[in-house]
Design a protein around this motif. Structure first.
Motif, PDB file in Angstrom:
ATOM      1  N   ASN B 316      81.016  15.223  13.842  1.00  0.00           N
ATOM      2  CA  ASN B 316      80.425  16.536  13.587  1.00  0.00           C
ATOM      3  C   ASN B 316      81.218  17.576  14.394  1.00  0.00           C
ATOM      4  OD1 ASN B 316      78.938  18.848  13.510  1.00  0.00           O
ATOM      5  ND2 ASN B 316      76.976  17.815  13.681  1.00  0.00           N
ATOM      6  N   ILE B 317      82.098  18.315  13.717  1.00  0.00           N
ATOM      7  CA  ILE B 317      83.026  19.210  14.404  1.00  0.00           C
ATOM      8  C   ILE B 317      82.296  20.295  15.183  1.00  0.00           C
ATOM      9  CG2 ILE B 317      84.898  20.853  14.068  1.00  0.00           C
ATOM     10  CD1 ILE B 317      85.844  18.103  13.585  1.00  0.00           C
ATOM     11  N   ALA B 318      81.328  20.937  14.520  1.00  0.00           N
ATOM     12  CA  ALA B 318      80.639  22.060  15.165  1.00  0.00           C
ATOM     13  C   ALA B 318      79.946  21.599  16.439  1.00  0.00           C
ATOM     14  CB  ALA B 318      79.641  22.680  14.200  1.00  0.00           C
ATOM     15  N   PHE B 319      79.198  20.517  16.325  1.00  0.00           N
ATOM     16  CA  PHE B 319      78.464  20.005  17.480  1.00  0.00           C
ATOM     17  C   PHE B 319      79.423  19.627  18.605  1.00  0.00           C
ATOM     18  CE2 PHE B 319      76.677  16.357  19.775  1.00  0.00           C
ATOM     19  CZ  PHE B 319      75.520  16.936  20.263  1.00  0.00           C
ATOM     20  N   THR B 320      80.515  18.962  18.239  1.00  0.00           N
ATOM     21  CA  THR B 320      81.474  18.486  19.242  1.00  0.00           C
ATOM     22  C   THR B 320      82.103  19.652  19.991  1.00  0.00           C
ATOM     23  OG1 THR B 320      81.933  16.723  17.690  1.00  0.00           O
ATOM     24  CG2 THR B 320      83.394  16.914  19.548  1.00  0.00           C
ATOM     25  N   LYS B 321      82.505  20.680  19.223  1.00  0.00           N
ATOM     26  CA  LYS B 321      83.122  21.845  19.867  1.00  0.00           C
ATOM     27  C   LYS B 321      82.132  22.549  20.780  1.00  0.00           C
ATOM     28  CE  LYS B 321      86.714  23.318  16.665  1.00  0.00           C
ATOM     29  NZ  LYS B 321      87.075  24.312  15.653  1.00  0.00           N
ATOM     30  N   LEU B 322      80.893  22.732  20.279  1.00  0.00           N
ATOM     31  CA  LEU B 322      79.903  23.467  21.062  1.00  0.00           C
ATOM     32  C   LEU B 322      79.550  22.733  22.346  1.00  0.00           C
ATOM     33  CD1 LEU B 322      77.469  24.940  18.397  1.00  0.00           C
ATOM     34  CD2 LEU B 322      79.134  26.121  19.811  1.00  0.00           C
ATOM     35  N   THR B 323      79.390  21.413  22.269  1.00  0.00           N
ATOM     36  CA  THR B 323      79.058  20.682  23.493  1.00  0.00           C
ATOM     37  C   THR B 323      80.198  20.793  24.501  1.00  0.00           C
ATOM     38  OG1 THR B 323      79.773  18.725  22.315  1.00  0.00           O
ATOM     39  CG2 THR B 323      77.412  18.968  22.674  1.00  0.00           C
ATOM     40  N   ALA B 324      81.423  20.716  24.013  1.00  0.00           N
ATOM     41  CA  ALA B 324      82.555  20.847  24.936  1.00  0.00           C
ATOM     42  C   ALA B 324      82.527  22.207  25.615  1.00  0.00           C
ATOM     43  CB  ALA B 324      83.869  20.651  24.196  1.00  0.00           C
ATOM     44  N   LEU B 325      82.335  23.278  24.825  1.00  0.00           N
ATOM     45  CA  LEU B 325      82.320  24.627  25.396  1.00  0.00           C
ATOM     46  C   LEU B 325      81.162  24.790  26.374  1.00  0.00           C
ATOM     47  CD1 LEU B 325      83.221  26.897  22.357  1.00  0.00           C
ATOM     48  CD2 LEU B 325      84.506  26.642  24.468  1.00  0.00           C
ATOM     49  N   ALA B 326      79.964  24.313  25.974  1.00  0.00           N
ATOM     50  CA  ALA B 326      78.788  24.500  26.818  1.00  0.00           C
ATOM     51  C   ALA B 326      78.930  23.719  28.117  1.00  0.00           C
ATOM     52  CB  ALA B 326      77.538  24.066  26.068  1.00  0.00           C
ATOM     53  N   LEU B 327      79.377  22.490  28.021  1.00  0.00           N
ATOM     54  CA  LEU B 327      79.467  21.656  29.213  1.00  0.00           C
ATOM     55  C   LEU B 327      80.527  22.184  30.177  1.00  0.00           C
ATOM     56  CD1 LEU B 327      77.917  19.019  29.921  1.00  0.00           C
ATOM     57  CD2 LEU B 327      80.148  17.931  29.713  1.00  0.00           C
ATOM     58  N   GLY B 328      81.688  22.524  29.626  1.00  0.00           N
ATOM     59  CA  GLY B 328      82.755  23.080  30.462  1.00  0.00           C
ATOM     60  C   GLY B 328      82.290  24.341  31.165  1.00  0.00           C
ATOM     61  N   SER B 329      81.597  25.205  30.415  1.00  0.00           N
ATOM     62  CA  SER B 329      81.118  26.458  30.993  1.00  0.00           C
ATOM     63  C   SER B 329      80.064  26.193  32.056  1.00  0.00           C
ATOM     64  CB  SER B 329      80.516  27.349  29.909  1.00  0.00           C
ATOM     65  OG  SER B 329      81.390  27.443  28.826  1.00  0.00           O
ATOM     66  N   PHE B 330      79.251  25.141  31.851  1.00  0.00           N
ATOM     67  CA  PHE B 330      78.211  24.805  32.822  1.00  0.00           C
ATOM     68  C   PHE B 330      78.844  24.489  34.188  1.00  0.00           C
ATOM     69  CE2 PHE B 330      75.245  21.720  34.791  1.00  0.00           C
ATOM     70  CZ  PHE B 330      74.123  22.520  34.854  1.00  0.00           C
ATOM     71  N   PHE B 331      79.895  23.670  34.158  1.00  0.00           N
ATOM     72  CA  PHE B 331      80.619  23.364  35.393  1.00  0.00           C
ATOM     73  C   PHE B 331      81.106  24.656  36.058  1.00  0.00           C
ATOM     74  CE2 PHE B 331      81.681  19.003  33.654  1.00  0.00           C
ATOM     75  CZ  PHE B 331      81.065  18.309  34.671  1.00  0.00           C
ATOM     76  N   ALA B 332      81.672  25.535  35.220  1.00  0.00           N
ATOM     77  CA  ALA B 332      82.219  26.784  35.756  1.00  0.00           C
ATOM     78  C   ALA B 332      81.118  27.627  36.383  1.00  0.00           C
ATOM     79  CB  ALA B 332      82.923  27.562  34.650  1.00  0.00           C
TER      80      ALA B 332
END
Lengths: 303, 419
Positions: B316-332
């Motif tokens: 699922n491309i949309a889900f995969t991209k969004l989780t990556a963005l959200a998780l990376g941003s969470f760390f930041a």
């Protein structure tokens, strides 16, 4: 009404200069599908070499049209050399690498060039000499001076001339034909005997020359330059290219003019603080609504 | 490499050097004097120009030869084979790491050293160590987005800034403490990551890079121009993190100074921040390494390698991209809150485009997708400038050149990720 016309002329001047930079982006993208991130720095280097050349030649006693022409020629020559070197060092070895690599390389090159000029010249603003305001033969512009300064008229006329020359090159010369062929289908173009590396090099040279002319003109128009001007101008020009549809030359000009007007009117009627935000908001909107741009073609991705 | 080949490289460097002298010459030896407005000839730079141009051309030729002919290679080029200093170090470290991974004792020793580091050191070294740890956390966050998922993100500093400003503003207006703001800062950044992700979900590669860059710039311009955020003046006097309502310096300092020999200049609040960020990094490393091998992690890698193939395989491309963005941003966001607490004063320039580039350099230098690589990258990027006490611009000049050279000669980074 006068205020409106002033903003219109201001927008046209700005848009014209963005168009000169945006064309470089769009031509390179059309041929090797690379966002040449360092293109804005070529424009900045054009402005700096133009400044050095103008100070040098005016100390030799040159003035008027001869000075302006010579300055533009020197700036264009050096910018072309920088563009060529950039291509050979940062992009040519990465022709077959993954898509991310050339982009990161381009960002690196941009940061390198920006700080190179900052360290060899100065981190502060430099005053750019007034090359265009008292050119002989432009006195007939006096009556409209309250609307458009001579330099603005100069910029607009020159941009129009350059666009005409560029159209001629792209449509009527062998190089232009080869460029269009490569941008349509690189493999097929090579099979017909076109030397890909040569065409790419010529595209970089052409783009750099346009950017350098833009750099000299912006120097004349704003009267001050520093080593940071390339970054923002490059981004905005890229926005313009995307707006018109990356890969389409008329699209780049259209996009640049729209962006120039949008900025000018925002600054005039709303607030100068948000002038720079306009481009980014416009960019995000365009990319989300119509990523192929106004005049661009939507290309189906082949697997 | 034979002596003969070396000689040949030396001879072959001349045309390149000459070209560089012509291209770079005017800007190097002619300088515009900003006061008189005249062009000056800077004689002392002539030698520098000649030597520099020749050295650059020679090293370029040498690297080209050592890494094989770049034109002939496909995809990932082979590592620098014969000189291969970096490759050697990389192989050595990864070998060691692999061997040591199995020994629990080693990790216990490392953990103890890191835990008791503040007791043995100076406030300055502690500050540098805390910065390294913050950059490791940031690098790990960006690694999820760039390294694992292959989405080039150029506005990462904005998410770092969201965390920092969340803590500073909530503390200033509402008086909320660090421990409340830490998760909130992370969540705020993650939400913003999602908000950015939703519209750009269809974009790939270079377009995504430009939009994220634009987004980062909008964020910085808003911070500078809005009154709520105190504009360019920034926010000061940000409170340190609490420790069960105790004043650390009053309660523990005399005891530690007398019995363990703590440096009297040390501020225990800073030590506490160091320990918090150490915990965060340990947690992030654990989470990141577990995620890499999870179903989601595999989906990220598939997305990076080939989006169309991944879609065809049922990702699922949309889900995969969004989780990556959200998780990376969470760390930041988390790193941002801690940064604000450590530095106690923040303003918009701390979260500029160049900051995003620093974090990108960490990920690229270390090796995209490799956790030991990121730790190495963050350490190099943060500690090296402390030794090279030059201007900030020399650092940027070197980083810019480094990015280009890394991409041309060793795109897989110092520590290649084994898979």
């Amino acid at each position: 009404m006068n205020f409106f016309l002033e903003l219109l002329v201001g927008g046209l001047t700005k848009g014209g200069i963005y168009a000169l930079i945006a064309l470089g982006y769009t031509m390179v993208y059309g041929i090797i599908a690379l966002i040449n991130f360092a293109h804005g720095e070529i424009y900045m280097i054009g402005a700096f070499t133009g400044l050095i050349a103008s100070l040098f030649f005016s100390s030799l006693g040159l003035t008027g049209w001869a000075l302006l022409a010579l300055v533009i020629m020197v700036a264009a020559l050096w910018a072309a050399m920088y563009g060529l070197t950039l291509e050979k060092i940062a992009y040519a070895p990465l022709r077959k690498a993954s898509r991310l690599s050339p982009l990161i390389s381009a960002i690196g090159a941009s940061i390198f060039l920006q700080n190179f000029v900052l360290l060899t010249q100065t981190p502060n603003y430099l005053l750019f000499p007034d090359l265009a305001s008292d050119l002989p033969g432009l006195s007939f512009l006096k009556p409209i001076a309250h609307l458009a300064s001579p330099i603005q008229v100069c910029v607009i006329v020159m941009v129009a001339l350059i666009l005409a020359v560029l159209t001629f090159i792209l449509k009527k010369t062998w190089t232009g034909l080869a460029m269009r062929a490569v941008s349509q289908d690189p493999l097929m173009a090579q099979l017909t005997g076109i030397n890909l590396n040569k065409v790419i090099a010529r595209t970089f040279i052409l783009g750099s020359v346009l950017a350098a002319i833009g750099g000299v003109l912006i120097g004349c128009a704003t009267r001050q330059i520093d080593s940071n001007i390339g970054f923002l101008a490059g981004l905005k020009a890229f926005t313009a290219a995307v707006l018109g549809g990356v890969g389409s030359a008329p699209g780049a000009v259209l996009g640049a003019l729209i962006l120039g007007f949008a900025e000018s009117f925002t600054a005039g009627y709303f607030s100068g603080d948000f002038e720079d935000v306009v481009a980014f908001v416009l960019l995000t909107l365009i990319l989300t609504i119509k990523p192929s741009g106004l005049l661009g073609q939507k290309i189906a991705q082949k697997v | 490499m034979s002596l003969k080949a070396l000689k040949l490289t030396l001879v072959k460097a001349w045309p390149g050097a000459l070209w560089l002298i012509i291209v770079a010459g005017p800007l190097v030896i002619l300088r515009v004097n900003e006061i008189t407005g005249r062009v000056e000839f800077v004689a002392e730079r002539v030698v520098k120009l000649l030597v520099g141009a020749f050295l650059a051309a020679f090293l370029w030729g040498l690297f080209r030869q050592l890494s094989g002919s770049p034109e002939g290679r496909k995809g990932n080029p082979p590592p620098l084979k014969r000189l291969g200093l970096s490759a050697l170090i990389g192989a050595f470290i990864s070998l060691k790491v692999n061997a040591l991974n199995k020994s629990r004792l080693f990790w216990v020793i490392v953990a103890l050293c890191l835990l008791f580091f503040p007791l043995m050191t100076s406030p300055y070294a502690l500050k540098v160590a805390t910065s390294v740890l913050i950059y490791i956390a940031l690098g790990l966050g960006l690694n999820v987005i760039v390294g694992l998922s292959g989405l080039l993100h150029l506005g990462f500093a904005a998410f770092y800034g969201v965390g920092a400003y969340a803590y500073a503003l909530l503390g200033h207006y509402l008086g909320w403490g660090f421990w409340v703001c830490l998760p909130l800062g992370g969540l705020a950044a993650a939400l913003l990551g999602l908000a950015l992700g939703l519209p750009v979900i269809r974009l790939t590669g270079d377009y995504l890079a430009i939009v994220t860059l634009g987004f980062g710039e909008i964020f910085r311009l808003l911070l500078t121009n809005l009154d709520v955020t105190f504009g360019p003046r920034g926010i000061g006097q940000i409170a340190p993190p609490g420790f069960f309502g105790l004043d650390l310096n009053q309660t523990f300092k005399p005891f530690l100074e007398a019995n363990i020999g703590l440096n009297p200049a040390m501020d225990l609040n800073k030590v506490w921040i160091y320990l918090i960020v150490l915990g965060l990094v340990a947690l992030s490393v654990k989470v990141a390494s577990r995620l890499e091998n999870s179903r989601l992690g595999r989906a990220w890698l598939a997305l990076r390698e080939d989006e169309i193939a991944a879609r065809a395989a049922g990702v699922n491309i949309a889900f995969t991209k969004l989780t990556a963005l959200a998780l990376g941003s969470f760390f930041a966001g988390l790193a941002g809150v801690i940064f604000a607490a450590q530095i106690t004063f923040i303003n918009p320039p701390s979260f500029s485009f160049m900051e995003s580039i620093y974090i990108l350099v960490i990920v690229v230098l270390g090796g995209q997708g490799s956790i030991p690589g990121i730790i190495l990258g963050a350490t190099i990027i943060t500690v090296l400038p402390e030794f090279l006490r030059g201007s900030d611009n020399y650092r940027l000049l070197i980083f810019g050149g480094l990015l280009v050279l890394m991409m041309v000669f060793r795109p897989q980074g110092l520590l290649k990720r084994g898979r």
